[in-house]
Design an enzyme around this catalytic site. Sequence first.
Site, PDB file in Angstrom:
ATOM      1  N   GLY A 103       0.869  -1.201  -0.072  1.00 54.83           N
ATOM      2  CA  GLY A 103       0.062   0.032  -0.067  1.00 54.83           C
ATOM      3  C   GLY A 103       0.970   1.159   0.025  1.00 54.83           C
ATOM      4  O   GLY A 103       2.093   1.294  -0.252  1.00 54.83           O
ATOM      5  N   ALA A 104       0.280   2.521   0.057  1.00 52.65           N
ATOM      6  CA  ALA A 104       1.078   3.542   0.162  1.00 52.65           C
ATOM      7  C   ALA A 104       1.952   3.832   1.581  1.00 52.65           C
ATOM      8  O   ALA A 104       2.862   4.357   1.482  1.00 52.65           O
ATOM      9  CB  ALA A 104      -0.143   4.744   0.323  1.00 52.65           C
ATOM     10  N   GLU A 105       1.293   3.061   2.604  1.00 50.02           N
ATOM     11  CA  GLU A 105       2.161   3.397   3.846  1.00 50.02           C
ATOM     12  C   GLU A 105       3.023   2.095   4.360  1.00 50.02           C
ATOM     13  O   GLU A 105       3.938   2.340   5.025  1.00 50.02           O
ATOM     14  CB  GLU A 105       0.933   3.645   4.934  1.00 50.02           C
ATOM     15  N   ALA A 106       2.581   1.097   3.898  1.00 48.28           N
ATOM     16  CA  ALA A 106       3.329  -0.193   4.455  1.00 48.28           C
ATOM     17  C   ALA A 106       3.199  -1.414   3.480  1.00 48.28           C
ATOM     18  O   ALA A 106       2.286  -1.595   2.474  1.00 48.28           O
ATOM     19  CB  ALA A 106       2.476  -0.755   5.639  1.00 48.28           C
TER      20      ALA A 106
ATOM     21  N   LYS B 294       3.883 -19.250  11.172  1.00 46.39           N
ATOM     22  CA  LYS B 294       3.530 -18.707  10.257  1.00 46.39           C
ATOM     23  C   LYS B 294       2.993 -17.361  10.748  1.00 46.39           C
ATOM     24  O   LYS B 294       1.903 -17.028  11.459  1.00 46.39           O
ATOM     25  CB  LYS B 294       2.233 -19.543   9.378  1.00 46.39           C
TER      26      LYS B 294
ATOM     27  N   ASP C 156     -10.941   1.990   9.205  1.00 46.38           N
ATOM     28  CA  ASP C 156     -10.692   1.442   7.984  1.00 46.38           C
ATOM     29  C   ASP C 156     -11.583   0.182   7.949  1.00 46.38           C
ATOM     30  O   ASP C 156     -11.312  -0.654   7.514  1.00 46.38           O
ATOM     31  CB  ASP C 156      -9.591   1.290   7.507  1.00 46.38           C
TER      32      ASP C 156
END
Lengths: 325, 218
Positions: free
Chosen positions: B17-20, B31, B127
């Site tokens: 994403g844009a941040e992470a 896992k 979100d």
Amino acid sequence: MLISLGIETTAHTFGVAFVNDKGEVLSNVKSVYTPKEGGIHPREASKHHYEVAVGVLRKAKEEAKVKMEDVAVVAFSRGPGLGPCLRAGATLARAVALKFKKPLVGVNHAVAHLEIGYLKSGARDPVFLYVSGGNTQIISKVGDRYVVFGETEDIAVGNLLDAFARSAGLPFPGGPKIMNLAKNGKKLIKLPYVVKGMNVSFSGTLTAAEKLIGKESIEDLAYSLQETSFAMLLEATERAMAYLKKEELVIAGGVGANERLREMARTMCEERGARFLDYPIEYYGDNGAMIAWTGLKQYLFGDTISVEDSKVLVRFRIDDVRIPW
Amino acid sequence: MSEFPGEFIPEKLLYRGAEAELWLGTWLNMKVVLKKRIKKGYRVRELDDELIKSRTLKEASLLYEAKKAGIKAPYVLHVNPVKGWLIMTFVEGKSLTEVIQEENEELLSKVGRDIYLMHSSKIYHGDLTPSNIIVVNHEPYFIDFGLGEKVSDIEKFAEDLNVLQKSLQSKLGESYYKKWKAIVNGYITQGGETSREIIDRLNEINKRGRYKQRKKGE
């Protein structure tokens, strides 16, 4: 060859330009009202606009080497903006349209900023960061509308810079002075950084910065204010680009003249494999060319108005405009 | 080249994403999912470091608080705020988006119940889309608290519901109504009077939206 006359008078700037249908700017003349102290006073600004109107028009006409007979359409900035200022431009546009029997087009000021951005940057499908004294919005075109995806929840970024400059006793216009002071800033002072998804909020940042005037050096404050507020803008913009899957960024509006903001935009785009499309500074701030160019497009799609129906729209929203092209 | 925490063996990039970035991998034979916040060159170093640190810590603490409130969420296994790393257990299931058509009202009522539990602990998710709700054995798990906050303003809780409602509406069309009603029922059954206040606020937000739209047509 069609030539358009554009008149811009939304706020401080009285701008007149002639543009042809190839998008060539034949002339782009402006006279900017400078308040002696404090912020803009709408009536004072409009007085300035009425005083310079004829002279600016004449100068633009001479530089463009056109005769009024050759002009196809007269376009003016219909809003959003300050009522008295808008009316000054509308009055001139109506007079010219009536005298030379030309069609009249009312242009949305925000749409015009984006349209000149498209034209001058060569972008095809960008996200726009529209930043000025009165506006802070993240916009992209969806279908036949410009849609606002993010915006400030309180004051505009230009307002943040101007208001801080005034509080610090810096003369108008505050933006360029802050940019130059910031170049000598060294220390980053922590200021509120508020991003909520694609929205930003600057009022807390302003209050915090104002409280530190006199306690910290003005250079450090200017530097911190710019770094903090511009990073907020670019974070929200990047989120919009990721969400909309767009690869181009165009900045529009007067704050786009800030070198640091454009440098940060370039870095953000490079890091995500996108492109920041820059263009000459004279088209970032308010100017007549953007009105002439947008007005010409509207004219080609039959979007003209009669003088009787040409009252200005102080709260003209960008998403009220259908974009048929 | 991507840098990873020691002992973490990346398997694949799940999402950028844009941040992470979100990486699937193993860590100490478990896992796990690694959330790596991305450094931003456009921000001055000090500001970037500070934001990465505070946001990583905030997300870890919200995940902890959410579990304390009784809802299912990933376990936080490792936090490195300086690097912006968060290692969590991997919630293996399908997102609510994928299963909502075949799932019954019981699951949706649990979704509503859990959202209320979250809100009653003053957690705003920030979100709350159906893709951030993972269904495992008919139980909802909540993930990605990256935009979350601790708040006490009911407007924020109504906003959470509004985000979920809007995305269900756009995904399900007309059939959304029954599904949404089940979620709201779960929310109100758990929350009583307080939850009704939040639902009232949600309806108010929806009216604001309609008012805006009507104005556009004027």
